[in-house]
Design an enzyme around this catalytic site. Structure first.
Site, PDB file in Angstrom:
ATOM      1  N   SER A  35      26.472 -13.796 -16.989  1.00  0.00           N
ATOM      2  CA  SER A  35      25.657 -13.933 -15.790  1.00  0.00           C
ATOM      3  C   SER A  35      25.811 -12.741 -14.859  1.00  0.00           C
ATOM      4  O   SER A  35      26.804 -12.010 -14.913  1.00  0.00           O
ATOM      5  CB  SER A  35      26.030 -15.216 -15.029  1.00  0.00           C
ATOM      6  OG  SER A  35      25.740 -16.359 -15.787  1.00  0.00           O
ATOM      7  N   ALA A  84      11.744 -25.054  -2.849  1.00  0.00           N
ATOM      8  CA  ALA A  84      12.730 -26.108  -2.575  1.00  0.00           C
ATOM      9  C   ALA A  84      13.553 -26.415  -3.822  1.00  0.00           C
ATOM     10  O   ALA A  84      14.054 -27.520  -3.975  1.00  0.00           O
ATOM     11  CB  ALA A  84      12.030 -27.371  -2.075  1.00  0.00           C
ATOM     12  N   GLY A  85      13.677 -25.419  -4.699  1.00  0.00           N
ATOM     13  CA  GLY A  85      14.457 -25.599  -5.918  1.00  0.00           C
ATOM     14  C   GLY A  85      15.942 -25.425  -5.689  1.00  0.00           C
ATOM     15  O   GLY A  85      16.414 -25.318  -4.549  1.00  0.00           O
ATOM     16  N   CYS A  90      15.803 -16.347 -13.796  1.00  0.00           N
ATOM     17  CA  CYS A  90      15.581 -15.123 -13.038  1.00  0.00           C
ATOM     18  C   CYS A  90      16.159 -13.900 -13.734  1.00  0.00           C
ATOM     19  O   CYS A  90      15.647 -12.794 -13.578  1.00  0.00           O
ATOM     20  CB  CYS A  90      16.205 -15.242 -11.643  1.00  0.00           C
ATOM     21  SG  CYS A  90      15.494 -16.533 -10.620  1.00  0.00           S
ATOM     22  N   ASN A  91      17.219 -14.112 -14.501  1.00  0.00           N
ATOM     23  CA  ASN A  91      17.944 -12.989 -15.074  1.00  0.00           C
ATOM     24  C   ASN A  91      17.699 -12.766 -16.559  1.00  0.00           C
ATOM     25  O   ASN A  91      18.128 -11.750 -17.096  1.00  0.00           O
ATOM     26  CB  ASN A  91      19.455 -13.183 -14.867  1.00  0.00           C
ATOM     27  CG  ASN A  91      19.839 -13.110 -13.410  1.00  0.00           C
ATOM     28  OD1 ASN A  91      19.202 -12.405 -12.641  1.00  0.00           O
ATOM     29  ND2 ASN A  91      20.852 -13.845 -13.029  1.00  0.00           N
ATOM     30  N   ARG A  92      17.015 -13.700 -17.229  1.00  0.00           N
ATOM     31  CA  ARG A  92      16.873 -13.550 -18.674  1.00  0.00           C
ATOM     32  C   ARG A  92      15.699 -14.341 -19.207  1.00  0.00           C
ATOM     33  O   ARG A  92      15.305 -15.365 -18.641  1.00  0.00           O
ATOM     34  CB  ARG A  92      18.155 -13.990 -19.383  1.00  0.00           C
ATOM     35  CG  ARG A  92      18.426 -15.466 -19.329  1.00  0.00           C
ATOM     36  CD  ARG A  92      19.787 -15.832 -19.928  1.00  0.00           C
ATOM     37  NE  ARG A  92      20.883 -15.289 -19.149  1.00  0.00           N
ATOM     38  CZ  ARG A  92      21.706 -14.350 -19.586  1.00  0.00           C
ATOM     39  NH1 ARG A  92      21.580 -13.848 -20.797  1.00  0.00           N
ATOM     40  NH2 ARG A  92      22.682 -13.905 -18.810  1.00  0.00           N
ATOM     41  N   GLN A 136      25.326 -22.429 -12.288  1.00  0.00           N
ATOM     42  CA  GLN A 136      23.941 -22.870 -12.432  1.00  0.00           C
ATOM     43  C   GLN A 136      23.394 -22.652 -13.842  1.00  0.00           C
ATOM     44  O   GLN A 136      22.534 -23.398 -14.315  1.00  0.00           O
ATOM     45  CB  GLN A 136      23.036 -22.161 -11.418  1.00  0.00           C
ATOM     46  CG  GLN A 136      23.193 -22.627  -9.987  1.00  0.00           C
ATOM     47  CD  GLN A 136      24.402 -22.015  -9.317  1.00  0.00           C
ATOM     48  OE1 GLN A 136      24.869 -20.958  -9.743  1.00  0.00           O
ATOM     49  NE2 GLN A 136      24.917 -22.672  -8.289  1.00  0.00           N
ATOM     50  N   ILE A 166      17.086 -22.278  -3.678  1.00  0.00           N
ATOM     51  CA  ILE A 166      16.788 -22.408  -2.253  1.00  0.00           C
ATOM     52  C   ILE A 166      17.729 -23.423  -1.603  1.00  0.00           C
ATOM     53  O   ILE A 166      18.185 -23.225  -0.462  1.00  0.00           O
ATOM     54  CB  ILE A 166      15.315 -22.822  -2.048  1.00  0.00           C
ATOM     55  CG1 ILE A 166      14.388 -21.652  -2.400  1.00  0.00           C
ATOM     56  CG2 ILE A 166      15.071 -23.269  -0.610  1.00  0.00           C
ATOM     57  CD1 ILE A 166      14.533 -20.431  -1.508  1.00  0.00           C
TER      58      ILE A 166
END
Length: 416
Positions: free
Chosen positions: A105, A186-187, A50-52, A112, A190
């Protein structure tokens, strides 16, 4: 052959740019094969979260990777080049060590990211694009991240994205125990969010996911019901909170769907937390009066409260990383000497075989064994010393002393 990292992240690029260069799981293998299909790139791994989005590469042309990234996503290079960074060898090693340790992060110290780096390495290995150098780099990366996590307090007092989502919801509604919450996906993200919301005991929880079995597994943990993705449009008015994080390339909740839900709710507000990249909720939804839409970048502002208490841990972690970077670069330099060492050994073996054959012929003719051994030893010594001796004799002027020092160190000779 160069090692370098190229990419963009939440420090350098807004969400609108990051989502345009994200790699979904379905295209990652194809991307790795395309990236290494030629002479410019020998080994490659792609980290896309999501961030990179980052490419870890061995090859000769760093510029090639930027061109390829834009071309793969059908983007003009000019659209993403202002946000890209390129780290050469030492900085590339240091960067991946920091990333896996949680120092780069959005949530400092979050755990994670290490799993995501491991997934990137595994996918590259399965695609056949992880060679000796990158394999060693990632194995060192995992060891460094484990050391940082186990010997420093970098993970203490983390305010996670999941906790931040709950906190934002409490800001709008005050209490959660009378709310209905919908999770789309559902990862892992989540799962974390569902656990945090379930701890606040909302009135009802629902899980919508394309894979029914995955949704059922998560629903059993948080006492939720499940639904199909296709049912979201009709069911959306039931929910006060929607948290979404999928790998869908297209938005799941569009402006029209949100408008109809607000109308059916008679303008009771909805909190929407979109943790997906690319986004699951159309950006225009955030302009609706009764929708409070938060993206992953918005949640970043809530995760800084524990930052000060972790600053000493950051200093300690950076020290560990600097030491490990030097160790890895030493291994790389030693590896570059391998071809020369191999050639040197082959040369010595050729000399040995030739002189041995000569000595055996002498013995076959009835020669004295002692004489044969002496010929053998002199022959090997003379041929192996020929190169260094010629090197010394050919050195002139200011290079003569330098040549002498090289030979002295090479053969561990005494100063006298």
């Amino acid at each position: 052959m160069q090692l370098y990292a190229l990419g963009l992240n939440h420090h350098t690029a807004p969400l609108a740019i990051r989502e345009r260069v994200a790699f979904g799981p379905g295209c990652l293998c194809r991307a790795l094969h395309e990236l290494t299909d030629g002479q410019a790139v020998h080994e490659a791994a792609i980290l896309s979260t999501c961030n990179r989005t980052e490419l870890y590469i061995t090859g000769q042309e760093p510029r090639f990777a930027a061109d390829w990234l834009a071309r793969f996503h059908s983007l003009p290079l000019g659209d993403i080049s202002p946000y890209l960074y390129s780290h050469p060898e030492r900085e590339a090693v240091r960067h991946v060590f920091r990333v896996a340790s949680g120092l780069d992060s959005m949530v400092l110290g979050e755990p994670q990211i290490l799993g995501q780096v491991k997934d990137a390495a595994r996918q590259a290995e399965e695609a056949g694009t992880l060679g000796v150098l990158l394999h060693r780099l990632f194995q060192n990366t995992f060891a460094v991240a484990k050391e940082v996590r186990s010997t420093t307090a970098i993970g203490a007092n983390i305010v996670s994205m999941a906790a931040a989502a709950v906190r934002l919801t409490e800001r709008i509604f005050g209490r959660i125990d009378d709310l209905c919450v919908l999770f789309i996906g559902a990862g892992e993200m989540i799962e974390l969010c569902a656990a945090h919301f379930a701890g606040a005991r909302p009135r009802a929880i629902a899980i919508a996911n394309r894979t029914e079995a995955r949704a059922q597994t998560l629903a059993g943990r948080v006492n939720a019901r499940t639904m199909k993705i296709e049912a979201i449009a009709d069911a959306l008015p039931e929910f006060d909170v929607v948290v979404s994080s999928t790998a869908s390339p297209l938005p799941i909740v569009g402006l029209g769907m949100a408008e109809r839900a607000i109308k059916a709710r008679r303008h009771r507000p909805i909190v929407m937390v979109d943790l997906a990249v690319p986004r699951d909720v159309e950006a225009e939804v955030g302009a609706l009066d009764d929708v409070f839409l938060y993206t992953i970048d918005d949640l970043a502002h809530l995760v800084e409260s524990g930052l000060e208490s972790r600053q000493q841990a950051v200093v300690e972690a950076e020290g560990i990383i600097d030491t490990r970077v030097s160790g890895f670069l030493h291994w790389m330099q030693a590896r570059e000497a391998v071809p020369v060492i191999r050639t040197l050994r082959q040369h010595a073996e050729t000399v040995r075989e030739a002189e041995l054959e000569r000595a055996l012929k002498l013995l076959a003719r009835g020669g004295d064994p002692g004489k044969a051994l002496e010929v053998l030893s002199h022959g090997i010594t003379n041929k192996l010393m020929h190169g260094p001796t010629r090197f010394l004799n050919q050195a002139e002027g200011e290079h003569h002393d330098e040549a002498g020092e090289i030979v002295r160190r090479l053969f561990d000779l005494p100063d006298s």
